[in-house]
Design a protein around this motif. Structure first.
Motif, PDB file in Angstrom:
ATOM      1  N   ARG A 165     -50.554   4.950  20.677  1.00  0.00           N
ATOM      2  CA  ARG A 165     -49.763   3.913  21.332  1.00  0.00           C
ATOM      3  C   ARG A 165     -48.285   4.213  21.148  1.00  0.00           C
ATOM      4  O   ARG A 165     -47.892   5.005  20.295  1.00  0.00           O
ATOM      5  CB  ARG A 165     -50.091   2.526  20.783  1.00  0.00           C
ATOM      6  N   HIS A 166     -47.446   3.552  21.961  1.00  0.00           N
ATOM      7  CA  HIS A 166     -46.006   3.697  21.838  1.00  0.00           C
ATOM      8  C   HIS A 166     -45.511   3.064  20.536  1.00  0.00           C
ATOM      9  O   HIS A 166     -46.124   2.143  20.010  1.00  0.00           O
ATOM     10  CB  HIS A 166     -45.298   3.008  23.008  1.00  0.00           C
ATOM     11  N   VAL A 167     -44.379   3.572  20.052  1.00  0.00           N
ATOM     12  CA  VAL A 167     -43.759   2.969  18.865  1.00  0.00           C
ATOM     13  C   VAL A 167     -42.861   1.840  19.353  1.00  0.00           C
ATOM     14  O   VAL A 167     -41.636   1.946  19.400  1.00  0.00           O
ATOM     15  CB  VAL A 167     -42.956   4.021  18.073  1.00  0.00           C
ATOM     16  N   ASP A 168     -43.490   0.727  19.733  1.00  0.00           N
ATOM     17  CA  ASP A 168     -42.754  -0.376  20.346  1.00  0.00           C
ATOM     18  C   ASP A 168     -41.730  -0.993  19.396  1.00  0.00           C
ATOM     19  O   ASP A 168     -40.697  -1.502  19.826  1.00  0.00           O
ATOM     20  CB  ASP A 168     -43.735  -1.468  20.801  1.00  0.00           C
ATOM     21  N   ALA A 169     -42.022  -0.954  18.108  1.00  0.00           N
ATOM     22  CA  ALA A 169     -41.122  -1.576  17.138  1.00  0.00           C
ATOM     23  C   ALA A 169     -39.766  -0.887  17.079  1.00  0.00           C
ATOM     24  O   ALA A 169     -38.771  -1.501  16.680  1.00  0.00           O
ATOM     25  CB  ALA A 169     -41.762  -1.571  15.751  1.00  0.00           C
ATOM     26  N   PHE A 170     -39.716   0.391  17.491  1.00  0.00           N
ATOM     27  CA  PHE A 170     -38.462   1.141  17.405  1.00  0.00           C
ATOM     28  C   PHE A 170     -37.394   0.544  18.319  1.00  0.00           C
ATOM     29  O   PHE A 170     -36.219   0.454  17.955  1.00  0.00           O
ATOM     30  CB  PHE A 170     -38.712   2.612  17.763  1.00  0.00           C
ATOM     31  N   LYS A 171     -37.807   0.085  19.508  1.00  0.00           N
ATOM     32  CA  LYS A 171     -36.856  -0.548  20.433  1.00  0.00           C
ATOM     33  C   LYS A 171     -36.258  -1.805  19.817  1.00  0.00           C
ATOM     34  O   LYS A 171     -35.048  -2.048  19.909  1.00  0.00           O
ATOM     35  CB  LYS A 171     -37.556  -0.907  21.752  1.00  0.00           C
ATOM     36  N   LEU A 172     -37.126  -2.609  19.206  1.00  0.00           N
ATOM     37  CA  LEU A 172     -36.651  -3.837  18.577  1.00  0.00           C
ATOM     38  C   LEU A 172     -35.711  -3.517  17.416  1.00  0.00           C
ATOM     39  O   LEU A 172     -34.668  -4.158  17.264  1.00  0.00           O
ATOM     40  CB  LEU A 172     -37.842  -4.662  18.075  1.00  0.00           C
ATOM     41  N   TRP A 173     -36.065  -2.526  16.611  1.00  0.00           N
ATOM     42  CA  TRP A 173     -35.231  -2.143  15.474  1.00  0.00           C
ATOM     43  C   TRP A 173     -33.837  -1.720  15.941  1.00  0.00           C
ATOM     44  O   TRP A 173     -32.826  -2.152  15.372  1.00  0.00           O
ATOM     45  CB  TRP A 173     -35.904  -1.018  14.700  1.00  0.00           C
ATOM     46  N   PRO A 202     -41.067 -10.000  21.387  1.00  0.00           N
ATOM     47  CA  PRO A 202     -39.625  -9.830  21.577  1.00  0.00           C
ATOM     48  C   PRO A 202     -39.243  -9.399  22.994  1.00  0.00           C
ATOM     49  O   PRO A 202     -38.082  -9.512  23.382  1.00  0.00           O
ATOM     50  CB  PRO A 202     -39.264  -8.745  20.554  1.00  0.00           C
ATOM     51  N   HIS A 203     -40.215  -8.917  23.791  1.00  0.00           N
ATOM     52  CA  HIS A 203     -39.884  -8.539  25.170  1.00  0.00           C
ATOM     53  C   HIS A 203     -39.721  -9.765  26.070  1.00  0.00           C
ATOM     54  O   HIS A 203     -39.366  -9.619  27.251  1.00  0.00           O
ATOM     55  CB  HIS A 203     -40.929  -7.575  25.757  1.00  0.00           C
ATOM     56  N   LEU A 245     -40.024  -4.065  28.073  1.00  0.00           N
ATOM     57  CA  LEU A 245     -41.490  -4.092  27.995  1.00  0.00           C
ATOM     58  C   LEU A 245     -42.032  -2.748  27.508  1.00  0.00           C
ATOM     59  O   LEU A 245     -41.528  -1.712  27.894  1.00  0.00           O
ATOM     60  CB  LEU A 245     -42.090  -4.374  29.376  1.00  0.00           C
ATOM     61  N   GLN A 246     -43.012  -2.694  26.680  1.00  0.00           N
ATOM     62  CA  GLN A 246     -43.655  -3.825  26.026  1.00  0.00           C
ATOM     63  C   GLN A 246     -43.268  -3.805  24.562  1.00  0.00           C
ATOM     64  O   GLN A 246     -43.128  -2.744  23.967  1.00  0.00           O
ATOM     65  CB  GLN A 246     -45.173  -3.705  26.178  1.00  0.00           C
TER      66      GLN A 246
END
Length: 311
Positions: free
Chosen positions: A174-182, A120-121, A128-129
């Motif tokens: 790791r970062h909670v990357d899914a939170f940005k997308l949510w 999604p980035h 990112l990321q």
């Protein structure tokens, strides 16, 4: 492992990291548009089997890095089913088109894959990321990766430990990357993301149209782009009278890097370039920012002419 000649370089890098060896990645031929040819895939599988090798994985691509091409996923899925191979779809670049009612049919057959990667980035503009891997079989990632470290994943916690999802990933912290997308999805909605995707592809079509109308520009691939990638050459006036051949190719090969250098020094605009096979350096313009307007595209072409007219 089978992968198209247009697939991302990470396929071979992954084979090296896993210890499979890059020589065990079989490159499958593509058509002129950059799509994997199903008959070539089947031929590669049969040839490998006849040599006593054991094909097990096919990497299809939805949105190739250079041309933005979409492999024929249904036909590839048929072949994978026939030969009992794992079908993976690299939709890192093209997966965002699923948000668009207008363009999602380009990924027809992706639902038949055993796994899919999606970034999604890229097309969707998440910072990112933000990368995802989706696996069809529930629990498979946990079965592959779970080690049950007692200092992290105790089974006797006072809450439902199925929410401790960390042990199913290959990383630890790791970062909670899914939170940005949510958050973005909540703010924009699927329709909002779809409108962004449509805008980027409209920009690509506008550039495609303009390149055919302006003197000195030539498309690398003549048909309308499937994705938001548009590849083209700019030929300065000094080269336009030269006959086709090695001398002209050698000189044209130097044009894009020189213009790119002038772009960087001036700071007015920036665009990538590359060679591909026998094709000398060409510009590769990729739209992923829906804020880009037609006047920005006009400026890009005008600037290429200004910076390259005397080469």
């Amino acid at each position: 492992m089978e992968s198209s000649v247009q697939s991302h370089y990470s396929v071979k890098k992954s084979a090296a990291v896993l210890g499979l060896g890059t020589e065990n990645v079989v490159v499958v031929k593509c058509d002129e548009r950059g799509k994997m040819i199903p008959a070539e895939l089947e031929s590669s599988i049969v040839t490998a089997q006849e040599k006593g090798l054991v094909p097990f994985y096919v990497n299809a691509t939805a949105g190739t890095t250079v041309y933005g091409a979409f492999d024929p996923l249904d036909a590839i899925a048929d072949i994978c089913h026939r030969h009992s191979l794992w079908m993976h779809v690299d939709a890192a670049w093209g997966g965002g088109l699923l948000m668009s009612d207008r363009h999602r049919m380009k990924l027809q057959g992706i639902e038949r894959a055993w796994s899919v990667t999606w970034n999604p980035h890229k097309m969707m503009g998440v910072p990112l990321q933000c990368s995802a891997i989706l696996v069809k079989k529930r629990g498979l990632l946990r079965q592959c990766n779970e080690l049950g470290a007692e200092y992290l994943f105790q089974a006797d916690k006072h809450y439902d430990v199925s929410y401790d999802t960390g042990d199913k990933s290959i990383q630890c912290g790791r970062h909670v990357d899914a939170f940005k997308l949510w958050l973005m999805w909540k703010a924009k909605g699927s329709q909002g993301f779809g409108a962004q995707v449509d805008k980027c592809l409209e920009n690509a079509e506008y550039l495609y149209d303009q390149l055919q109308r302006r003197t000195g520009f030539e498309l690398v691939y003549k048909n309308k782009p499937e994705h938001s990638n548009v590849c083209f050459w700019y030929t300065p006036p000094s080269l336009r009278g030269l006959p086709l051949g090695p001398d002209r190719d050698t000189r044209l090969h130097q044009v894009a890097p020189q213009i790119k250098g002038r772009m960087m020094e001036k700071g007015s605009v920036l665009i990538g370039y590359q060679p591909l096979g026998a094709k000398v350096n060409f510009f590769r313009c990729v739209f992923s920012n829906p804020a880009t307007q037609q006047e920005d595209i006009d400026f890009l072409l005008d600037e290429i002419i200004r910076l390259g007219h005397d080469l």
